[in-house]
Design a protein around this motif. Structure first.
Motif, PDB file in Angstrom:
ATOM      1  N   PHE A 150       0.819  -1.259   0.183  1.00 51.78           N
ATOM      2  CA  PHE A 150       0.157   0.182  -0.088  1.00 51.78           C
ATOM      3  C   PHE A 150       0.688   1.373  -0.023  1.00 51.78           C
ATOM      4  N   ALA A 151       0.348   2.270  -0.591  1.00 52.19           N
ATOM      5  CA  ALA A 151       0.774   3.701  -0.434  1.00 52.19           C
ATOM      6  C   ALA A 151       0.031   4.805  -0.503  1.00 52.19           C
ATOM      7  N   GLY A 152       0.478   5.831  -0.228  1.00 54.93           N
ATOM      8  CA  GLY A 152      -0.667   7.168  -0.062  1.00 54.93           C
ATOM      9  C   GLY A 152      -1.741   6.873   0.957  1.00 54.93           C
ATOM     10  N   GLY A 153      -2.546   7.471   0.650  1.00 55.20           N
ATOM     11  CA  GLY A 153      -3.698   7.600   1.933  1.00 55.20           C
ATOM     12  C   GLY A 153      -3.449   8.482   3.072  1.00 55.20           C
ATOM     13  N   TYR A 154      -2.732   9.597   2.752  1.00 55.46           N
ATOM     14  CA  TYR A 154      -2.373  10.865   3.772  1.00 55.46           C
ATOM     15  C   TYR A 154      -2.431  12.114   2.952  1.00 55.46           C
ATOM     16  N   TYR A 155      -1.962  12.963   3.857  1.00 53.29           N
ATOM     17  CA  TYR A 155      -2.010  14.490   3.269  1.00 53.29           C
ATOM     18  C   TYR A 155      -0.480  14.776   3.387  1.00 53.29           C
ATOM     19  N   LYS A 156      -0.150  15.599   2.308  1.00 56.11           N
ATOM     20  CA  LYS A 156       1.002  16.238   2.430  1.00 56.11           C
ATOM     21  C   LYS A 156       1.088  17.357   2.008  1.00 56.11           C
ATOM     22  N   TYR A 157       1.978  18.446   2.548  1.00 54.96           N
ATOM     23  CA  TYR A 157       1.920  19.841   1.955  1.00 54.96           C
ATOM     24  C   TYR A 157       2.355  20.200   0.767  1.00 54.96           C
ATOM     25  N   SER A 158       1.782  20.802   0.044  1.00 54.48           N
ATOM     26  CA  SER A 158       1.849  21.165  -1.365  1.00 54.48           C
ATOM     27  C   SER A 158       2.901  22.288  -1.527  1.00 54.48           C
ATOM     28  N   LYS A 159       3.989  21.873  -2.380  1.00 60.05           N
ATOM     29  CA  LYS A 159       5.009  23.045  -2.558  1.00 60.05           C
ATOM     30  C   LYS A 159       4.469  24.066  -3.333  1.00 60.05           C
ATOM     31  N   ARG A 160       3.445  24.013  -4.329  1.00 61.23           N
ATOM     32  CA  ARG A 160       3.058  24.651  -5.367  1.00 61.23           C
ATOM     33  C   ARG A 160       2.131  25.617  -4.821  1.00 61.23           C
ATOM     34  N   PHE A 161       0.917  25.120  -4.265  1.00 61.11           N
ATOM     35  CA  PHE A 161      -0.230  25.742  -3.830  1.00 61.11           C
ATOM     36  C   PHE A 161      -0.215  26.411  -2.491  1.00 61.11           C
ATOM     37  N   ARG A 162      -0.913  27.269  -2.134  1.00 62.46           N
ATOM     38  CA  ARG A 162      -0.981  28.186  -0.889  1.00 62.46           C
ATOM     39  C   ARG A 162      -2.629  27.946  -0.604  1.00 62.46           C
ATOM     40  N   GLU A 163      -2.962  28.124   0.522  1.00 57.48           N
ATOM     41  CA  GLU A 163      -4.514  28.583   0.697  1.00 57.48           C
ATOM     42  C   GLU A 163      -4.453  30.102   0.926  1.00 57.48           C
ATOM     43  N   LEU A 164      -5.530  30.705   0.157  1.00 54.17           N
ATOM     44  CA  LEU A 164      -5.290  32.275   0.093  1.00 54.17           C
ATOM     45  C   LEU A 164      -6.626  32.783   0.810  1.00 54.17           C
ATOM     46  N   THR A 165      -6.545  33.228   2.047  1.00 58.91           N
ATOM     47  CA  THR A 165      -7.533  33.933   2.556  1.00 58.91           C
ATOM     48  C   THR A 165      -7.624  35.386   2.444  1.00 58.91           C
ATOM     49  N   LEU A 166      -8.808  36.078   1.989  1.00 65.27           N
ATOM     50  CA  LEU A 166      -8.891  37.508   1.665  1.00 65.27           C
ATOM     51  C   LEU A 166      -9.989  38.078   2.727  1.00 65.27           C
ATOM     52  N   ASN A 167      -9.549  39.033   3.211  1.00 65.06           N
ATOM     53  CA  ASN A 167     -10.619  39.866   4.224  1.00 65.06           C
ATOM     54  C   ASN A 167     -10.803  41.244   3.724  1.00 65.06           C
ATOM     55  N   GLY A 168     -11.955  41.355   3.580  1.00 64.99           N
ATOM     56  CA  GLY A 168     -12.242  42.638   2.635  1.00 64.99           C
ATOM     57  C   GLY A 168     -13.978  42.830   2.120  1.00 64.99           C
ATOM     58  N   PRO A 169     -13.968  43.279   1.395  1.00 62.78           N
ATOM     59  CA  PRO A 169     -13.110  44.496   0.757  1.00 62.78           C
ATOM     60  C   PRO A 169     -13.292  45.819   1.504  1.00 62.78           C
ATOM     61  N   HIS A 170     -12.047  46.680   1.529  1.00 60.27           N
ATOM     62  CA  HIS A 170     -12.369  47.694   1.981  1.00 60.27           C
ATOM     63  C   HIS A 170     -11.681  48.995   0.881  1.00 60.27           C
ATOM     64  N   LYS A 171     -12.353  50.004   1.302  1.00 57.99           N
ATOM     65  CA  LYS A 171     -12.256  51.166   0.404  1.00 57.99           C
ATOM     66  C   LYS A 171     -10.557  52.063   0.908  1.00 57.99           C
ATOM     67  N   ALA A 172      -9.789  52.448  -0.011  1.00 57.89           N
ATOM     68  CA  ALA A 172      -8.662  53.334   0.502  1.00 57.89           C
ATOM     69  C   ALA A 172      -8.849  54.101   1.735  1.00 57.89           C
ATOM     70  N   THR A 173      -9.976  54.799   1.614  1.00 56.74           N
ATOM     71  CA  THR A 173     -10.417  55.868   2.649  1.00 56.74           C
ATOM     72  C   THR A 173     -10.692  55.207   3.954  1.00 56.74           C
ATOM     73  N   ASP A 174     -10.928  53.930   3.982  1.00 50.40           N
ATOM     74  CA  ASP A 174     -11.041  53.357   5.230  1.00 50.40           C
ATOM     75  C   ASP A 174      -9.756  52.664   6.144  1.00 50.40           C
ATOM     76  N   LEU A 175      -8.936  52.954   5.421  1.00 53.83           N
ATOM     77  CA  LEU A 175      -7.461  52.436   5.948  1.00 53.83           C
ATOM     78  C   LEU A 175      -6.539  53.452   6.529  1.00 53.83           C
ATOM     79  N   ARG A 176      -5.938  53.233   7.738  1.00 56.21           N
ATOM     80  CA  ARG A 176      -4.957  53.952   8.111  1.00 56.21           C
ATOM     81  C   ARG A 176      -3.508  53.231   7.928  1.00 56.21           C
ATOM     82  N   ILE A 177      -2.642  54.072   8.042  1.00 56.84           N
ATOM     83  CA  ILE A 177      -1.123  53.510   8.008  1.00 56.84           C
ATOM     84  C   ILE A 177      -0.738  53.376   9.474  1.00 56.84           C
ATOM     85  N   ALA A 178      -0.009  52.390   9.908  1.00 53.92           N
ATOM     86  CA  ALA A 178       0.895  52.065  10.932  1.00 53.92           C
ATOM     87  C   ALA A 178       2.202  51.448  10.393  1.00 53.92           C
ATOM     88  N   VAL A 179       3.373  52.331  11.025  1.00 54.50           N
ATOM     89  CA  VAL A 179       4.593  51.985  10.826  1.00 54.50           C
ATOM     90  C   VAL A 179       5.447  51.124  11.667  1.00 54.50           C
TER      91      VAL A 179
END
Ligand SMILES: [Zn+2]
Length: 267
Positions: free
Chosen positions: A214-243
């Motif tokens: 037997f082989a397989g039957g498990y999860y492995k981390y992908s080198k190519r893919f990432r999961e992308l989570t996007l939070n928003g949307p926001h207008k430029a005028t709603d954003l402040r800058i922190a340095v």
């Protein structure tokens, strides 16, 4: 481009009027003021030209610069579009430069087209050496909307292939995440990349002795893919800058300088 020279002074295309002669700050060639209804007001080189500032500029990129600059101006900050920093390698213009009330310079790099890792690292180091805070904002590809779905009030792409420079920007910002820009809606999203796990299907076969393997039957981390989570949307005028400041760090193939970085926060 959005800024030209007129009688020795910098002027942006929004305040410029038709009539005077405008010239390119880089090649000194004549540029024409374009004040159309659909396209953001800008200057265009008179053809033919070999000026490097005349190529590769898109309407979406000019719009993004104008939107960020307007939002910052509304807050009373000093803002310059396409601000020349003489020590920058290659194109010496920061897309948008802002001055915080205590005099901190903050460079906005709105990345419409992919940029090589060597180039982004050189630029980032140059900003860091000049004590200019930096924020890199990649443009979202339309693919994100086709390949993802709404999730937790935001947007989620399970199998996202980040471009190299996006991995770099994400690494620069660390836990702050990576702000991204949607040119279609002219909105901003806070993106986070996470490891993507792929399921390796189970297979079985018989060896010569008749044993089942037997082989397989498990999860492995992908080198190519990432999961992308996007939070928003926001207008430029709603954003402040922190340095904030970050330390130098290197990993296989990527280097980040010790630098001041700017993060956007919700008002
Ligand atoms: Zn030029």
């Amino acid at each position: 481009m959005l800024v030209a020279d007129c009688e020795g002074k910098r002027i942006d295309a929004f305040t410029a009027q038709k009539g005077p002669t405008y010239s390119c700050p880089e090649c000194r060639g004549e540029v024409v003021l374009k004040k159309g209804r659909k396209v953001v007001h800008h200057f265009a080189h008179k053809p033919p030209t070999t000026c490097t500032w005349a190529t590769g500029e898109t309407r979406a990129h000019m719009e993004a610069k104008a939107i960020v600059a307007d939002a910052l101006k509304t807050r009373g900050l000093r803002v310059e579009l396409e601000y020349v920093v003489n020590t920058l390698p290659g194109d010496r213009r920061a897309d948008v430069m802002a001055w915080s009330p205590n005099g901190q310079l903050i460079a906005f790099e709105l990345q419409h087209t992919p940029i090589g890792i060597d180039e982004i690292e050189r630029r980032a180091s140059s900003y860091a050496s000049a004590n200019i805070a930096q924020i890199w904002i990649p443009f979202l590809s339309p693919k994100v909307w086709d390949e993802g779905y709404p999730h937790n009030g935001g947007w989620f792409v399970q199998r996202y292939t980040p471009r190299s420079f996006e991995r770099w920007v994400h690494g620069l910002n660390g836990k702050n995440g990576m702000w991204m820009y949607d040119p279609k809606e002219q909105e901003f999203w806070l993106g986070r990349l996470a490891s993507h796990q792929q399921y390796i299907n189970e297979t079985s076969w018989f060896s010569e002795g008749g044993e089942e393997n037997f082989a397989g039957g498990y999860y492995k981390y992908s080198k190519r893919f990432r999961e992308l989570t996007l939070n928003g949307p926001h207008k430029a005028t709603d954003l402040r800058i922190a340095v904030s400041t970050r330390k130098a760090f290197s990993t296989a193939g990527y280097n980040w300088p010790a630098a001041r970085i700017a993060n956007l926060t919700l008002a």
